[in-house]
Design an enzyme around this catalytic site. Structure first.
Site, short mmCIF file in Angstrom:
data_model
loop_
_atom_site.label_atom_id
_atom_site.label_comp_id
_atom_site.label_asym_id
_atom_site.label_seq_id
_atom_site.Cartn_x
_atom_site.Cartn_y
_atom_site.Cartn_z
CG HIS A 131 3.22 16.98 26.45
ND1 HIS A 131 2.62 16.32 25.42
CD2 HIS A 131 4.54 16.87 26.22
CE1 HIS A 131 3.54 15.83 24.60
NE2 HIS A 131 4.72 16.16 25.07
CG ASP A 163 -0.63 16.49 24.47
OD1 ASP A 163 -0.44 17.47 25.21
OD2 ASP A 163 0.28 15.69 24.16
CB SER A 244 6.46 16.44 22.39
OG SER A 244 6.44 15.18 22.97
#
Length: 390
Positions: A131, A163, A244
């Site tokens: 992402h 992901d 992230s």
């Protein structure tokens, strides 16, 4: 009160699937970063059921801005200290991993994202969340190394179902100047163990936080489209938008997970920060997927060959002890092992399966072709068979 989940790479929300709370839990999503010059609404994790083929893909954050052959990944089997001491153990872990941590910037003419990544080999491959780079097409993708150098990068491959994504640093970066991180094994983790997170929360590069492992296998659903499902390492280490794709490491400085999402309380259009519930993609999965992406640009997930209702809540197709199989596809892994529609799967491999997403996450934890024991109930009798995952 409603609890939602957000990814930590580029800021955007995510949710945990398969967790039955006193509150309402929704599926996890990537943490989207707050805008620098213009406000950007945070993504709220939506709760819902969908028909899912066990073995398909699912996903988790970053910080928003405006405007061939390869070396094997290093995996350690050493045991890390369980708790921090006052002699700088957390500092030593941070010092060990920090040279391998990079800040990723995806900049287009109109907006951008900032996330984190980690160098995993001397060929210049960087592991991050899918992402973080999902909107990189047509944008400028750069990586800032720990020594301050900024280089262009390209995407080697992506795996939305877990992901994860791998980038390749551009030319001009000498192999000798790169320090690849080492992966620990998921089996080395224990609840209560001290862990350290390094990344760029809210765009603040080289930020170090620490906490403990709160749970070792929490089924989480996240990613840009809620298709990433995995057995997350849950931690109370402070993780925020921008983290992230960054590493969660043990006190040896070895990767035990890739930070991907956080839980937040309440539904709002604004970005939420850390409340002590963060999630990381387990090291075993991250290392395997990264190796596949480097080798071929893609990664295949294991499949069971069944269909169930997927979601966070206990639905009609889910019992309090297991997941009822709605459809068992002929010729696939489950059917070959003798499973039938109506069977209630209570455990797959080392994981108990009490929700659909828990079953999906358990399957995806293993590589295709792995033989795992599956425990199920049929007509009031518990049985166990070995299933070779597709």
């Amino acid at each position: 009160m409603t609890t939602t989940f957000t990814d930590q790479g580029h800021l955007s929300p995510s949710s945990v699937a398969g967790y039955a709370p006193p509150q309402t839990w929704g599926p996890a999503r990537p943490i989207q970063p707050p805008p620098r010059r213009r406000a950007r609404a945070g993504l709220i994790v939506a709760t819902g059921a969908l028909s899912a083929l066990i073995g398909a893909g699912a996903g988790v954050g970053g910080y928003a801005l405006v405007a061939g052959s390869h070396p094997a990944l290093a995996v350690s089997s050493a045991t890390a200290p369980v708790s921090a001491t006052l002699d700088g153990t957390v500092a030593a872990a941070a010092a060990a991993i920090s040279p391998s941590v990079v800040t990723i910037t995806v900049q287009s003419a109109r907006a951008g994202e900032i996330g984190t990544g980690v160098i995993i080999d001397t060929a210049g491959h960087v592991l991050t969340n899918n992402h973080v780079v999902a909107d990189a097409q047509g944008a400028t993708l750069t990586v800032t190394l720990a020594d301050g150098r900024t280089v262009d990068a390209t995407i080697t491959g992506t795996a939305p179902a877990t992901d994860l994504a791998v980038l390749k640093l551009g030319s001009g970066v000498e192999a000798a100047s790169l320090k690849p991180a080492t992966f620990a094994t998921s089996s080395s983790l224990s609840v209560g163990q001290t862990v350290v997170a390094v990344g760029a929360p809210l765009g603040l590069s080289e930020t170090v936080t620490s906490g403990i492992v709160s749970a070792t296998a929490r089924p989480v659903r996240s990613g840009n489209d809620d298709t990433a499902v995995y057995q997350a390492v849950q931690t109370d280490a402070a993780i925020n938008p921008g983290n992230s794709g960054g590493p969660l490491v043990n006190l040896n400085g070895e990767i035990v997970g890739v930070n991907s999402s956080i839980a937040s309380v309440g539904q709002s259009s604004s970005q939420s920060g850390n409340i002590g519930i963060g999630f990381a993609i387990p090291a075993d999965v991250a290392a395997r997927v990264a190796t596949n992406l480097i080798a071929s640009g893609k990664s295949t997930d294991a499949t069971l060959g069944v269909r169930v209702q997927s979601g966070d809540s206990l639905l009609a197709e889910t019992t309090s002890t297991g997941v009822t199989l709605g459809v068992v596809e002929p010729g696939r892994a489950a059917a070959t092992a003798g499973l039938q529609a109506g069977d209630v799967v209570t455990k797959l491999g080392q994981f108990r399966t009490t929700t659909p997403d828990g079953l999906i996450a358990a399957v995806r934890f293993y590589a295709p072709g792995t033989s795992v024991p599956v425990t199920f109930e049929r007509a009031g009798t518990s049985r166990t068979v070995d299933v070779t995952l597709g």
